[in-house]
Structures are given as C-alpha cells and as structure tokens.
Scaffold this active site. Sequence first.
Site, short mmCIF file in Angstrom:
data_model
loop_
_atom_site.label_atom_id
_atom_site.label_comp_id
_atom_site.label_asym_id
_atom_site.label_seq_id
_atom_site.Cartn_x
_atom_site.Cartn_y
_atom_site.Cartn_z
N LEU A 151 41.37 45.53 48.68
CA LEU A 151 40.78 44.21 48.55
C LEU A 151 41.46 43.57 47.36
O LEU A 151 41.46 44.14 46.25
CB LEU A 151 39.27 44.30 48.33
CG LEU A 151 38.44 43.02 48.53
CD1 LEU A 151 38.65 42.46 49.93
CD2 LEU A 151 36.97 43.30 48.29
N ASP A 152 42.09 42.42 47.56
CA ASP A 152 42.87 41.79 46.51
C ASP A 152 42.08 41.64 45.22
O ASP A 152 40.85 41.47 45.24
CB ASP A 152 43.36 40.42 47.00
CG ASP A 152 44.37 39.80 46.06
OD1 ASP A 152 45.47 40.36 45.92
OD2 ASP A 152 44.05 38.75 45.46
N LYS A 153 42.79 41.70 44.10
CA LYS A 153 42.15 41.62 42.78
C LYS A 153 41.25 40.39 42.64
O LYS A 153 40.17 40.46 42.08
CB LYS A 153 43.24 41.61 41.70
CG LYS A 153 42.75 41.41 40.27
CD LYS A 153 43.92 41.51 39.32
CE LYS A 153 43.51 41.15 37.89
NZ LYS A 153 43.25 39.70 37.74
#
Length: 284
Positions: A151-153
């Site tokens: 899950l992207d930052k």
Amino acid sequence: MARSDDKGKKTPGKTAGGYKKQGYTRTGAPKKGAAFKKNTTPQKPSDPNLIRLNKYVANSGVCSRREADIFIQAGSVTVNGKAITEMGYKVKLEDIVKFDGRLLNPEKKEYIVLNKPKDFSTTTNDERGRRTAMSLVSNASKAKLEPVGRLDKNATGLLLFTNDKTMISKLAKAKNGLRKIYHVELNKILKFEDLQKIKDGVAIDDVLVRVADISYIDNSPKKEIGIEIRSNKNRIVERIFESLEYDVVKVDRVVYAGLTKKDLPRGHWRPLTEQEVINLGMIK
C-alpha cells in the site's frame, strides 16, 4: 512417627518415609541408624529452544500430536533432510522440518488487519528511517508478521499482515486478483467522459487495465470517486487517473479481499475473526 522438641515444634521422625518427605535420601542400608543426607543434585532444566517433534508438527496445523506420532513412525517427517522415526525426538525452532516434502512452520498462524495512516511505508525495514506500518502492529503478535502486498506510503486504509507464508503466496497468486475498493479524491471534478473511459479500460504500460466498477461517491463532489479493481500493479489506482491528467489527492482502501474498515479507526489494528480467515482460505 514425628516427635516434639522442648519448644513444642515438630521435627521429622527418623523413619525413611519421614526423611523422604523432607527431601532427604538414605545413604546406608535400610536398617536402624542408617545415615541420611540432603538431596543437592539440581534438576536439569529443559532447553527452551527445543521442542518435541510431534508438537512441532501439530503446531504447524498438519494434524494432532497423536496423529503426528503415527506419521513420524511412518517416516513421513524429516529434520534437516533426515527421516526421523524416534518417539520423543526434539528439534530446534531453526531446524528445517518437512512433512511429505512440505516445509512446516511451528508458529501459530496469526492474521492482523491494520487501518494504515498516511505517511507510513509498507516495507519491513526502511533504511531511510521512515515510519513503517510494521511499527504499528509490532505489539500485535510475537510472531514474525509480513504485510500481504503493498500500500503506497501516501495511501491509507486496509493492510493485512500474517506469518502464514502459504496464505501470503496464495493471495499474491489469486487467479482473478483480490477484490479491492478505494475511495479516491482528485484535484478536480472527474469528467463523465473520463469516468466512462476508465470503465472501458485505460492503457497502463501498453497494457489495457479494466476496473470492476467505478462511480461518483454519493452526496460528495464529483472529484470523490469509488473504484473497485483487482489488478496487483503497483500504484495502479493513481496511475489510472494520472493517465487522464488528474492528480490524486487521497487514496483510501476501504475493502480488501472481503475485509472492511468498519469499527477500525485509522492507525489501529485487529485480529481477523475465524470466519474471515476461512473466507481468505477459500480464495482461489
């Protein structure tokens, strides 16, 4: 028999039984006047790093301890490449134990879902010292958990952690991809014709990416979108909108493989229910 001293206190009698109860053993022959001495030999503690092979197999979820004994006697279990048939055999946790060629993990299977906040990376160790989602679930279990997927930052929402490597592999290779729903906020209103383009499929890296569903969020500006997608490509949601010249302000994963954020505040985690684990196991 027991006798009383001058102060009325009882002391052990000179019978063998009396001395044994006080932790003494007899050194002489069993006759009147035999000498006794205190037991001083310490009991050897069990090695906490060792575990019985049948318990190791049972903890891995293969079968019960009793059944494990049968499989061990049949030569179905190997330790570091060698078949073990000895009852009571003990192994170290770092030993390589296999059942019919399949690697076993004696840890109890743990499944944790986190509502990830923004600005937390999903790497297990961030060499640049950034905050990681792993730190938020560090007290959830003593087992070595791993995030399932990424899950992207800058994205928020549902992120699954487990020590079940079979489950991790299974979810990564799901035949039709995992069902994921995102709440997306754009920098401007999404034109209806662009929404239709996304429904029809957009090309990302020369590959046509189709979504399962997309719609405007009810009672919200038309720059807030709900999108359901099954692709596992990195940052695929952002890249879909960026391909049509929209900037993504917020991405929140609200559904993941049947799991939801209901009653799970941002930054908090919870263990999966037994039924949720069963449901994940049924994914093909």
